[in-house]
Enzyme design. Structure first.
Site, short mmCIF file in Angstrom:
data_model
loop_
_atom_site.label_atom_id
_atom_site.label_comp_id
_atom_site.label_asym_id
_atom_site.label_seq_id
_atom_site.Cartn_x
_atom_site.Cartn_y
_atom_site.Cartn_z
N ARG A 22 -2.77 5.49 2.82
CA ARG A 22 -3.35 6.25 3.92
C ARG A 22 -2.35 6.69 4.97
O ARG A 22 -2.66 7.54 5.78
CB ARG A 22 -4.44 5.41 4.58
CG ARG A 22 -5.62 5.18 3.66
CD ARG A 22 -6.54 4.08 4.15
NE ARG A 22 -5.95 2.76 3.99
CZ ARG A 22 -6.65 1.65 3.96
NH1 ARG A 22 -7.95 1.67 4.09
NH2 ARG A 22 -6.05 0.49 3.83
N ASP A 81 -7.32 0.88 -8.06
CA ASP A 81 -8.03 -0.08 -7.22
C ASP A 81 -8.27 -1.35 -8.02
O ASP A 81 -8.38 -1.31 -9.25
CB ASP A 81 -9.36 0.51 -6.75
CG ASP A 81 -9.98 -0.35 -5.65
OD1 ASP A 81 -9.53 -0.24 -4.49
OD2 ASP A 81 -10.88 -1.16 -5.95
N ARG A 140 0.85 -1.19 0.00
CA ARG A 140 0.00 0.00 0.00
C ARG A 140 0.89 1.24 0.00
O ARG A 140 0.78 2.12 0.85
CB ARG A 140 -0.95 -0.01 1.20
CG ARG A 140 -1.98 -1.11 1.12
CD ARG A 140 -3.12 -0.89 2.08
NE ARG A 140 -4.09 -1.96 2.00
CZ ARG A 140 -5.15 -1.96 1.21
NH1 ARG A 140 -5.37 -0.95 0.39
NH2 ARG A 140 -5.99 -2.96 1.22
N TYR A 143 -16.59 -9.98 -5.13
CA TYR A 143 -17.18 -8.66 -4.83
C TYR A 143 -18.43 -8.39 -5.66
O TYR A 143 -19.41 -7.85 -5.16
CB TYR A 143 -16.16 -7.56 -5.07
CG TYR A 143 -15.10 -7.43 -4.01
CD1 TYR A 143 -15.39 -6.90 -2.76
CD2 TYR A 143 -13.78 -7.84 -4.26
CE1 TYR A 143 -14.41 -6.77 -1.79
CE2 TYR A 143 -12.80 -7.71 -3.29
CZ TYR A 143 -13.12 -7.17 -2.06
OH TYR A 143 -12.15 -7.05 -1.10
N ARG A 187 -6.42 13.33 -0.84
CA ARG A 187 -7.67 12.57 -0.75
C ARG A 187 -8.83 13.48 -0.36
O ARG A 187 -9.93 13.39 -0.92
CB ARG A 187 -7.47 11.45 0.27
CG ARG A 187 -8.72 10.71 0.73
CD ARG A 187 -9.27 9.80 -0.34
NE ARG A 187 -10.33 8.98 0.21
CZ ARG A 187 -11.55 9.43 0.54
NH1 ARG A 187 -11.84 10.69 0.36
NH2 ARG A 187 -12.46 8.62 1.03
#
Length: 304
Positions: free
Chosen positions: A31, A77, A27, A154, A40
């Site tokens: 974040r 993503d 990642r 998903y 963001r």
């Protein structure tokens, strides 16, 4: 000027000797950086950030300015393909991805559009072109996609889940329908990754996040078969670009994964590197295996 093909990561992916272990982080553009959080907030929501090539470029490059990392990975993503197929992807704060229009019937699956990825996912390719222009010329850029099985989980569940029972139920009751969905997703994923290479990605990774939920028999039939098809497509269309496969919780299937002709396997922290190397020999490079919890420890423990 250093050539990308002689960079640490590209040499490691070719299983050539390297002077140290190259590093990138799963990642990497994410974040943990305050500068990411500012961008963001500017974007408004996660998908708006993904779909804005300038902002996606900025957050991709932010980690390279802070740390001596050996590659960038495009900010995107794994669910961009289902989003482009019209399922209405959104991210609920603190809850992860959800779809406004999950697949509920066989007709929903049959009516999924055939993607022209250069059009419906143009924002990803625009971001890759921009990143490749702006990032250091000697560092590789990694492109990626989700595996067909993971995307199907998903799309059928409509959101994240621990077990993805809707996908498992379809597998048990109507396996031929699930295979049709997985084939559509494999075709789209192969084309999507090829387009990323044409835009400037130097290596590719396929994330099979939920393959580890399957039994061996079901993994081979419903996940690995389609990973193999994607690797075969890429080896035919862009043979010099390394392909990395990662099945979370898939350490028991490394030998079968190595048979796909991929260049490298990603390992999660539950699979010892020495054991993995013994099992696959020199057929593939090995990547990963660091327990992410270690990054919460002190510098000496991290270094060790």
């Amino acid at each position: 000027m250093l050539d990308i093909n002689n960079s640490l990561i590209m040499r490691a992916l070719r299983r050539e000797p390297v002077e140290r272990t190259p590093i990138w982080v799963m990642r990497q553009a994410g974040r943990y950086l305050p500068e990411y959080r500012r961008v963001r907030a500017q974007a408004g929501d996660f998908m708006s950030l993904c779909q804005n090539p300038e902002l996606a470029c900025e957050v991709t490059l932010q980690p390279l300015r802070r740390y001596q990392l050996d590659a960038a990975i495009v900010f995107s993503d794994i669910l961009t393909i289902p989003a482009a197929m019209g399922l209405g992807l959104y991210f609920a704060e603190g809850e992860g991805p959800k779809f406004y229009h999950p697949l509920r019937t066989e007709a929903d699956i049959e009516h999924l559009p055939e993607l022209i990825v250069e059009e419906s996912l143009a924002y990803v390719m625009d971001a890759i072109r921009l990143i490749r222009r702006e990032m250091p010329t000697h560092l590789p850029l990694l492109g990626f996609a989700g595996s067909p099985w993971t995307l199907a989980c998903y799309m059928l569940e409509g959101q994240g889940s621990r077990e993805f029972m809707k996908a498992k139920n379809l597998m048990a009751q109507r396996p031929e329908v699930l295979h049709r969905l997985l084939q559509k997703l494999a075709d789209a994923t192969g084309a999507y990754l090829e387009a990323q290479v044409q835009a400037g990605a130097n290596a590719l990774m396929v994330f099979d996040t939920w393959g580890g939920l399957l039994s061996t028999e079901n993994y081979l039939e419903f996940s690995l078969q389609y990973l193999h098809a994607i690797v075969s497509h890429l080896k035919t269309r862009c043979s010099k670009v390394p392909v990395i496969l990662f099945t979370k919780g898939g350490g028991q299937w490394l030998e079968a994964m190595a048979e796909t002709q991929c260049d490298a396997l990603g390992l999660d922290w539950t699979c010892p590197l020495s054991e993995a190397r013994q099992r696959v020999g020199n057929r593939v490079a090995l990547q990963g295996n660091l327990n992410p919890a270690i990054l919460l420890e002190g510098a000496e423990i991290i270094r060790r």
